[in-house]
Design an enzyme around this catalytic site. Structure first.
Site, PDB file in Angstrom:
ATOM      1  N   GLU A   1       0.835  -1.219   0.000  1.00  0.00           N
ATOM      2  CA  GLU A   1       0.000   0.000   0.000  1.00  0.00           C
ATOM      3  C   GLU A   1       0.870   1.269   0.000  1.00  0.00           C
ATOM      4  O   GLU A   1       1.941   1.289   0.616  1.00  0.00           O
ATOM      5  CB  GLU A   1      -0.870  -0.019   1.270  1.00  0.00           C
ATOM      6  CG  GLU A   1      -1.829   1.162   1.409  1.00  0.00           C
ATOM      7  CD  GLU A   1      -2.635   1.132   2.708  1.00  0.00           C
ATOM      8  OE1 GLU A   1      -2.294   0.349   3.626  1.00  0.00           O
ATOM      9  OE2 GLU A   1      -3.606   1.905   2.802  1.00  0.00           O
TER      10      GLU A   1
ATOM     11  N   LYS B   1      -9.337   3.143  -2.091  1.00  0.00           N
ATOM     12  CA  LYS B   1      -9.683   2.583  -0.769  1.00  0.00           C
ATOM     13  C   LYS B   1     -10.981   3.192  -0.245  1.00  0.00           C
ATOM     14  O   LYS B   1     -11.091   4.421  -0.124  1.00  0.00           O
ATOM     15  CB  LYS B   1      -8.523   2.867   0.184  1.00  0.00           C
ATOM     16  CG  LYS B   1      -8.610   2.207   1.544  1.00  0.00           C
ATOM     17  CD  LYS B   1      -7.323   2.512   2.319  1.00  0.00           C
ATOM     18  CE  LYS B   1      -7.222   1.787   3.628  1.00  0.00           C
ATOM     19  NZ  LYS B   1      -5.934   2.048   4.313  1.00  0.00           N
TER      20      LYS B   1
ATOM     21  N   CYS C   1      -5.761  -2.815   2.736  1.00  0.00           N
ATOM     22  CA  CYS C   1      -5.477  -2.808   4.176  1.00  0.00           C
ATOM     23  C   CYS C   1      -6.720  -2.870   5.055  1.00  0.00           C
ATOM     24  O   CYS C   1      -7.361  -3.915   5.155  1.00  0.00           O
ATOM     25  CB  CYS C   1      -4.597  -1.597   4.469  1.00  0.00           C
ATOM     26  SG  CYS C   1      -3.487  -1.872   5.870  1.00  0.00           S
TER      27      CYS C   1
HETATM   28  N1  LIG Z   1      -3.206   1.155   6.484  1.00  0.00           N
HETATM   29  C1  LIG Z   1      -4.242   0.636   7.102  1.00  0.00           C
HETATM   30  O1  LIG Z   1      -5.371   0.661   6.619  1.00  0.00           O
HETATM   31  C2  LIG Z   1      -3.952  -0.009   8.422  1.00  0.00           C
HETATM   32  C3  LIG Z   1      -5.102  -0.840   8.953  1.00  0.00           C
HETATM   33  C4  LIG Z   1      -4.785  -1.394  10.303  1.00  0.00           C
HETATM   34  O2  LIG Z   1      -3.692  -1.292  10.780  1.00  0.00           O
HETATM   35  C5  LIG Z   1      -5.849  -2.073  11.038  1.00  0.00           C
HETATM   36  O3  LIG Z   1      -5.564  -2.508  12.171  1.00  0.00           O
HETATM   37  O4  LIG Z   1      -6.985  -2.197  10.543  1.00  0.00           O
END
Ligand SMILES: NC(=O)CCC(=O)C(=O)O
Length: 285
Positions: A67, A136, A170
């Site tokens: 990402e 996202k 993510c």
């Molecule tokens: N970059 C992110 O979206 C991190 C997401 C994350 O750490 C989580 O615990 O959910």
């Protein structure tokens, strides 16, 4: 022919040694550190790693990046650093895919679209054609994405070699309804680009495995390593099969994580436990 899914892990390990068989894809996850706010440095570093992956004895069919590989979480400067309309990244990723004949799931970039910044995954097929752009949907407040980025408004499915796939970034993996919707639209693989930090390794692994089992799909996820913006990232990029078995998993340092997947396994698992036929959505509310 019935397949003994209980011994799938052993089967996967054996097949990893023979990736040239048909119905198989070799996957390479570029698990690397990202320098905060240095798109050119990051791109040069990634290009070297991707070239290495592409020239390996077992050439990958698909390469997946992490990402926000261009900027990292340099959010306070993101308007200045983000790639204007994603043009630089698009040209570079498309050329790489075409040159090597490899599908490239371009992790995600900070993309400046008409003055607003999005966290966007760009996907190119082996011919270098852009087959998907996914921004996202779920912005992660704990890392202040909601203050600096715009959320995407649409989930995305696409096809590579005729195989339907979905994209997530993510934090998206915490929303099972998103993955289910991709699966209901036909996705047999899910590609996830991440910058997922400590101390939530357990969440990362458990959520990815759950998404694979409940949707009976391959989950292929690339996470970064190193430190940045006050967070420490643990790698552990993963390839998980539709039975929930781990085909490959990275450690905590930079590496190219590789694995071979059987493109027929999704249908086999879905036939064995027909979850999608047994759903009763009208009874859920
Ligand atoms: N970059 C992110 O979206 C991190 C997401 C994350 O750490 C989580 O615990 O959910």
């Amino acid at each position: 022919m019935p397949v003994n899914l209980e011994s799938n892990h052993v089967q996967n390990q054996a097949q990893n040694q023979d990736p040239s068989r048909s119905n198989r894809w070799r996957i390479a996850l570029i698990q690397c550190d990202i320098v905060l706010g240095q798109p050119e440095v990051n791109r040069a570093k990634l290009e070297a790693a991707m070239d290495r992956a592409a020239r390996a004895a077992e050439k990958p069919d698909v390469i997946l990046l992490p990402e926000l590989w261009n900027t990292g979480y340099a959010l306070t400067e993101i308007g200045r650093l983000a790639d204007p309309e994603g043009q630089n990244s698009r040209a570079w990723l498309a050329a790489f895919a075409r040159r090597h004949g490899i599908h490239v799931i371009g992790g995600s970039i900070a993309e400046n679209r008409s003055g607003q910044v999005y966290n966007t995954m760009l996907v190119f097929n082996r011919s270098g054609e852009e087959v998907a752009a996914y921004s996202k949907i779920h912005l992660f407040r704990l890392m202040e994405e909601d203050k600096y980025l715009q959320p995407g408004e649409r989930s995305v499915t696409f096809e590579l070699d005729g195989l339907p796939a979905g994209a997530e970034i993510c934090y998206d993996i915490r929303f099972p309804e998103l993955t289910r919707s991709l699966a209901l639209r036909g996705a047999k693989l899910l590609f996830v680009a991440a910058e997922w930090p400590l101390p939530r390794l357990n969440h990362w692994r458990t959520l990815l495995i759950a998404r694979a089992i409940e949707n009976q799909m391959y989950v292929i996820a690339c996470n970064r390593t190193g430190k940045g913006g006050g967070d420490e990232f643990f790698g552990h990029s993963m390839i998980i099969d539709p039975w929930g078995e781990i085909v490959a998993e990275g450690g905590e340092a930079e590496e190219i994580v590789t694995g071979s997947i059987d493109l027929t396994l999704v249908d086999q698992v879905r036939r064995r436990i027909p979850v999608f036929d047994d759903r009763r959505p009208l009874a859920y509310d």
